[in-house]
Design an enzyme around this catalytic site. Structure first.
Site, PDB file in Angstrom:
ATOM      1  N   LYS A   1      86.597 111.552  55.420  1.00 44.34           N
ATOM      2  CA  LYS A   1      87.904 110.892  55.457  1.00 44.34           C
ATOM      3  C   LYS A   1      87.745 109.445  55.896  1.00 44.34           C
ATOM      4  O   LYS A   1      87.376 109.173  57.041  1.00 44.34           O
ATOM      5  CB  LYS A   1      88.858 111.582  56.425  1.00 44.34           C
ATOM      6  CG  LYS A   1      90.281 111.016  56.301  1.00 44.34           C
ATOM      7  CD  LYS A   1      91.179 111.343  57.472  1.00 44.34           C
ATOM      8  CE  LYS A   1      91.064 110.385  58.618  1.00 44.34           C
ATOM      9  NZ  LYS A   1      91.603 109.030  58.367  1.00 44.34           N
TER      10      LYS A   1
ATOM     11  N   GLU B   1      80.187 108.650  67.670  1.00 43.74           N
ATOM     12  CA  GLU B   1      79.829 107.254  67.935  1.00 43.74           C
ATOM     13  C   GLU B   1      81.130 106.549  68.269  1.00 43.74           C
ATOM     14  O   GLU B   1      81.973 106.360  67.404  1.00 43.74           O
ATOM     15  CB  GLU B   1      79.127 106.665  66.704  1.00 43.74           C
ATOM     16  CG  GLU B   1      78.294 105.450  67.023  1.00 43.74           C
ATOM     17  CD  GLU B   1      79.090 104.181  66.905  1.00 43.74           C
ATOM     18  OE1 GLU B   1      79.714 103.792  67.922  1.00 43.74           O
ATOM     19  OE2 GLU B   1      79.107 103.594  65.822  1.00 43.74           O
TER      20      GLU B   1
ATOM     21  N   CYS C   1      82.238  98.140  67.583  1.00 41.85           N
ATOM     22  CA  CYS C   1      82.161  98.976  68.780  1.00 41.85           C
ATOM     23  C   CYS C   1      81.078  98.473  69.735  1.00 41.85           C
ATOM     24  O   CYS C   1      81.175  98.652  70.936  1.00 41.85           O
ATOM     25  CB  CYS C   1      81.901 100.426  68.403  1.00 41.85           C
ATOM     26  SG  CYS C   1      80.633 100.601  67.154  1.00 41.85           S
TER      27      CYS C   1
ATOM     28  N   GLU D   1      88.138  98.397  75.968  1.00 45.81           N
ATOM     29  CA  GLU D   1      87.708  97.871  74.679  1.00 45.81           C
ATOM     30  C   GLU D   1      88.895  97.217  73.993  1.00 45.81           C
ATOM     31  O   GLU D   1      89.915  97.864  73.753  1.00 45.81           O
ATOM     32  CB  GLU D   1      87.165  99.009  73.814  1.00 45.81           C
ATOM     33  CG  GLU D   1      86.551  98.527  72.530  1.00 45.81           C
ATOM     34  CD  GLU D   1      85.921  99.663  71.723  1.00 45.81           C
ATOM     35  OE1 GLU D   1      86.533 100.742  71.641  1.00 45.81           O
ATOM     36  OE2 GLU D   1      84.829  99.455  71.188  1.00 45.81           O
TER      37      GLU D   1
END
Lengths: 477, 314
Positions: A183, A257, A291, A388
């Protein structure tokens, strides 16, 4: 000195975006059972690019069943040397269509064409080429004489490197003998759908790769499906934890991840010009939608002032604008929602007492944009030092001793990556030993390669992608 | 006294259950007059042997029902103390050279061998036949020696130099994950050493929940560890109710990984769910045959791969 650049747009004529796209299941594009769809938008113009089918429970069932049948009847029993040739074919087809894919990626994602053309697409092709070679050499990978595949892999990927994340997921899965249902992210589905066409051009047996488009609910249906043996997810730590909970107590193998808040540590003996380039690349590459972005700059106190002056001067030369312009350094923020999050956290940074700075920067009228930004006077307790942001926002902190640098760098629940800048070799290795992060870039940053294992410590997830280590995620070992 | 004697063996004891060693196990008559000095079975935290802060104990009985000892029944607070001790020990232990860790683990094997007779005694009390108990202790010592030798080989076997497409030197090395919570299986010695040794040999530290019905060999193993140059806190051993302690380990935010070897199937799901709170690495129960070849699986389950890049140039 004044730099003026004439526009240098890449022509989009090679790209043919259809008005609507179906789901790629069992080798065919099909309509979703309940006929629902959503729109993919060009973040640089806010124009609708296409209507995308939204997969529901019935569609996910069908995709998983197709993948299961392909695993049991075709792909599982196929000798590795034959699987290898399919993957080599796919690698070549990606190379042949790489400009088309790069442009489409920039249109759908907002990233500069310079990056999609020179970074994303070469890595995508390299990933398939590299893993193709593993398909018939798995007995030599260190996982026993005859490591077996897992079965059907459910894969959910993010919007920051749409096709590259697809390659990181599909190439090793197929090389190891699994079939997949993938997806793509709801804001960036288009290159995955062209990849489906590449699978057809490669005559890949039907059902080996299935692409189901949709948002979070589609992803949930897929990873929670009883018929999958493996779940691989790249995305936020928050969603990663939800997935880990949903996989608890099942037979499914899981790799994640997730997010990061990497420290980029610059010592007083670092080559400053190179360090400035590395810091800029670390946080402004791909609009900071990375990331492993070096979002916390840790500067050695004696050089803090000089480094910041040079950094600001360099930031003032960054060109923000049209992703398809070959001179663009920083493209569009991927979505309105992400832009809102970046704005919100930047406001929090100011409210908590950090000093905000951006170079003079003209932003286009339409689309989602955020000027390269840095914060000084940041404390470790500030949210912009802990959370983040996933945007072009750099938090600057200082340190006095190597021990303090290590302590500050590791003071985060994340552990994906880190950077070190110093001319002293022994100090690089000393730092590399102590930084609790899966990737350490020394005197460089944001480098990727299919032979190089990538993945996090702590809450940045588990499992590795790339290299010999990455195969373990797709083998029953 | 053939079974318990020899160097490191339990001293000869009196005749009947009252006077025996492990819970008054009857042994040979040597001195009718002397009453044996029994051992208090306590926890092992940070290199010390405290009782449970809760003051609780639970009776440990032999399979036929005979009383053996009161073991400490550890509490949530003991779990927290043990995790704190393990975290404190992690930097030093993971920073030792692999050669040094290998030597210390080998030293543990030497101490295990020295307590051979005592372990045989405890395993017999736990229900194993004489020969089976001796074989089990032999296997446990050999297992520990096997894992000790991995200390300075893991880096070569699990690491790599990666041929990236550019002017960079790129290498990957295995590193310990951190603090590992271990729910030990009911195989009271061989199973126990088979889950503890692979966790610590790579530099992790751990908090172990011992077998609930047969915890006594675990406490004796703690005495071995305490006299083997293993730094305090590297291994912490709790005895008590598995169902009470395991969830606290699984949800503790300073624990990095879990080995669920001794967890019954129906409890795996809830513990994995709790472990997701800080994304612990989880090794599910494998239904392991502790007598067979162990492979490297229990070693690699608690390793992180770190990849370092550096440019090549003049």
């Amino acid at each position: 000195m004044n730099f003026d650049y004439a526009p240098a747009p890449e022509s989009a004529s090679i790209v043919d975006i259809r008005p609507s796209y179906g789901l790629f299941i069992d080798g065919e594009f099909t309509d979703p059972a309940d006929g629902r769809s959503f729109k993919s938008v060009n973040p640089a113009t806010e124009e609708v690019l296409a209507e995308i089918a939204e997969a529901g429970a019935e569609d996910v069932d069908r995709a998983v069943a197709a993948a299961r049948a392909a695993y049991e009847n075709v792909w599982g029993p196929m000798p590795g040397r034959e699987r290898a040739k399919y993957l080599y074919r796919i690698a070549r087809l990606i190379q042949e269509r790489s400009r088309e894919l790069a442009i489409l990626e920039s249109i759908d994602n907002g990233k500069p064409i310079r990056e999609s053309r020179d970074v994303d697409l070469p890595l995508v092709a390299a990933h398939f080429f590299y893993h193709a070679g593993w398909a018939d050499k798995l007995s030599y990978a260190g996982y026993g004489p005859d490591p077996r595949p897992l079965g059907v892999a459910a894969q959910v990927i993010p919007w920051n490197f749409p096709l590259l994340m697809l390659a990181w997921k599909i190439a090793p899965a197929l090389a190891c003998g699994n079939t997949v249902v993938l997806k793509p992210a709801e804001t960036t589905p288009l290159t995955a759908l062209v990849f489906a066409d590449i699978c057809r051009q490669a005559d890949l047996p039907k059902g080996v790769v299935n692409i189901v488009t949709g948002a979070g609910e589609t992803g949930r249906l897929l990873v929670e499906h009883d018929g999958v043996d493996k779940v691989a997810f790249t995305g936020s730590t928050e969603v990663g934890k939800q997935i880990a909970r949903s996989v608890a107590g099942t037979r499914k193998k899981l790799t994640l991840e997730l997010g990061g808040k990497a420290a980029n540590v610059v010592f007083d003996d670092a080559p400053l010009d190179q360090a400035v380039e590395g810091v800029v690349n670390g946080i402004f590459f791909n609009q900071g939608h990375v990331c492993c972005a070096g979002s916390r700059l840790l500067v050695h106190e004696p050089i803090a002032e000089e480094l910041l002056d040079r950094l600001k001067a360099r930031m003032a030369t960054l060109r923000v604008g049209d992703p398809l312009d070959k001179n663009t350094d920083v493209g569009a923020i991927n979505s309105a929602a992400q832009l809102e999050k970046i704005r919100m956290l930047s406001q929090v940074g100011e409210r908590e007492g950090a000093q905000r700075w951006s170079p003079p920067c003209e932003l286009p009228d339409r689309g989602y944009w955020f000027a390269p930004t840095l914060f000084t006077g940041v404390a470790q307790s500030h949210r912009i030092a802990r959370e983040e942001i996933f945007g072009p926002v750099l938090s600057v902190l200082t340190f006095r001793t190597p021990d303090e640098a290590v302590a500050k760098a590791n003071n985060t629940p994340y552990g994906l990556s880190a950077g070190v800048w110093t001319e002293k070799g022994s100090r690089i290795l000393w730092m590399a030993e102590r930084l609790r992060a899966g990737v350490v870039w020394a005197n460089t940053y944001n480098k990727f390669d299919p032979t190089s294992p990538f993945g996090g410590y702590k809450e940045s997830g588990f499992g590795r992608e790339g290299g010999r280590h990455g195969l373990e995620a797709y083998l029953n070992v | 006294m053939s079974e318990a004697g020899g160097v490191g063996g339990r001293p000869p004891t009196g005749s009947m259950s009252e006077a025996g060693g492990v819970g008054g196990r009857p042994t040979e008559k040597m001195s009718e007059q002397r009453l044996a000095v029994r051992k208090t079975y306590k926890l092992f935290i940070g290199g010390a042997f405290p009782r449970s802060e809760s003051g609780r104990t639970y009776p440990v009985n032999a399979p036929e029902g005979r009383f053996l000892a009161n073991a400490s029944q550890a509490s949530r607070k003991d779990v927290r103390d043990a995790v704190g001790a393990a975290r404190k020990a992690f930097g030093g232990w993971s920073g030792r050279t692999p050669y040094n860790r290998g030597q210390i683990l080998y030293r543990v094997a030497e101490m295990l061998e020295g307590r051979h007779a005592q372990f045989v005694d405890e395993l017999r009390a736990a229900g194993l036949g004489g020969n089976a108990a001796a074989r089990e202790v032999d296997a446990a010592v050999d297992r520990w020696v096997w894992y000790a030798g991995w200390a300075d080989k893991l880096g070569a076997v699990a690491g790599s130099a990666n041929p990236v497409a550019g002017p960079y030197f790129n290498f990957s090395t295995p590193e310990p994950t951190g603090v590992v919570g271990v729910v030990a299986p009911d195989s009271p010695l061989l199973g126990l050493v088979s889950v503890v040794a692979p966790v610590i040999v790579s530099g992790n530290t751990c908090v172990v929940v011992a077998s609930e019905p047969a915890p006594l060999p675990a406490v004796t193993l703690a005495e071995v560890l305490a006299t083997s140059d293993l730094p305090g806190g590297v291994v912490n051993i709790l005895t008590g109710r598995r169902a009470e302690l395991a969830p606290w380990l699984a949800s503790h935010l300073d624990v990095n990984a879990l080995d669920l070897a001794g967890v019954p199937d129906e409890q795996v799901g809830p513990l994995e769910e709790a472990a997701a709170g800080n994304l612990k690495r989880v090794l599910r129960p494998t239904g392991d045959d502790w007598t067979g070849d162990q492979g490297t699986r229990r070693l690699t389950a608690f390793l992180e791969t770190k990849t370092v890049w550096h440019p090549v140039g003049v």
